[in-house]
Motif scaffolding. Sequence first.
Motif, PDB file in Angstrom:
ATOM      1  N   PRO A 148       0.768  -1.195  -0.042  1.00  0.00           N
ATOM      2  CA  PRO A 148      -0.022   0.168  -0.027  1.00  0.00           C
ATOM      3  C   PRO A 148       0.480   1.785  -0.234  1.00  0.00           C
ATOM      4  O   PRO A 148       2.087   1.382   0.906  1.00  0.00           O
ATOM      5  N   ILE A 149       0.507   2.073  -0.165  1.00  0.00           N
ATOM      6  CA  ILE A 149       0.968   3.741  -0.847  1.00  0.00           C
ATOM      7  C   ILE A 149       1.408   4.688   0.514  1.00  0.00           C
ATOM      8  O   ILE A 149      -0.719   4.531   0.553  1.00  0.00           O
ATOM      9  N   ASP A 150       1.727   4.843   0.806  1.00  0.00           N
ATOM     10  CA  ASP A 150       1.531   5.846   2.297  1.00  0.00           C
ATOM     11  C   ASP A 150       1.258   6.749   1.330  1.00  0.00           C
ATOM     12  O   ASP A 150       2.103   8.252   1.574  1.00  0.00           O
ATOM     13  N   VAL A 151       0.188   7.420   1.796  1.00  0.00           N
ATOM     14  CA  VAL A 151      -0.191   8.552   1.637  1.00  0.00           C
ATOM     15  C   VAL A 151       0.475   9.978   2.285  1.00  0.00           C
ATOM     16  O   VAL A 151       0.464  10.828   1.974  1.00  0.00           O
ATOM     17  N   ASP A 152       0.443   9.995   3.311  1.00  0.00           N
ATOM     18  CA  ASP A 152       0.214  10.909   4.667  1.00  0.00           C
ATOM     19  C   ASP A 152       1.835  11.425   4.599  1.00  0.00           C
ATOM     20  O   ASP A 152       1.878  11.873   4.018  1.00  0.00           O
ATOM     21  N   SER A 153       2.571   9.954   3.663  1.00  0.00           N
ATOM     22  CA  SER A 153       4.411  10.407   3.880  1.00  0.00           C
ATOM     23  C   SER A 153       4.469  11.045   2.983  1.00  0.00           C
ATOM     24  O   SER A 153       5.634  12.005   3.004  1.00  0.00           O
TER      25      SER A 153
END
Length: 127
Positions: free
Chosen positions: A36-41
Amino acid sequence: MLGCRQPSKDKTVAEPVVVKAKPIIVDTIKKVPAKPIDVDSLANYYIAHAKNELVAMARKETTVKEEALFDQEEKIGSTNYQRFNIGHDFIDEDGARFISDSWIYIDSATGKIFESDPNGALIKWSN
């Protein structure tokens, strides 16, 4: 006289064994789920490196804490985006409010970041 009698060696040669490989059927291969892509980062990375004038100015000001607030998931065409409001809190005699400095869209599948221009068009961000 006793003699040594050695056993005779078998002079027949065994035929080689041929093993036929079974074809791999693509449907039977388990697909490894994508990480999963860490959108927050990614949103924080944008804040730290954005050339957007308002974001860059807020980043330099020590009293301002620039942050990314998740707004919503939005589907545009066939792409799902996570939309973030980039800005900071501002407090004066009228009270506290959040000041928007930028809007970004992060492609949920690829992790690519897009900035929204004043007309609402998405422009791929490059740092």
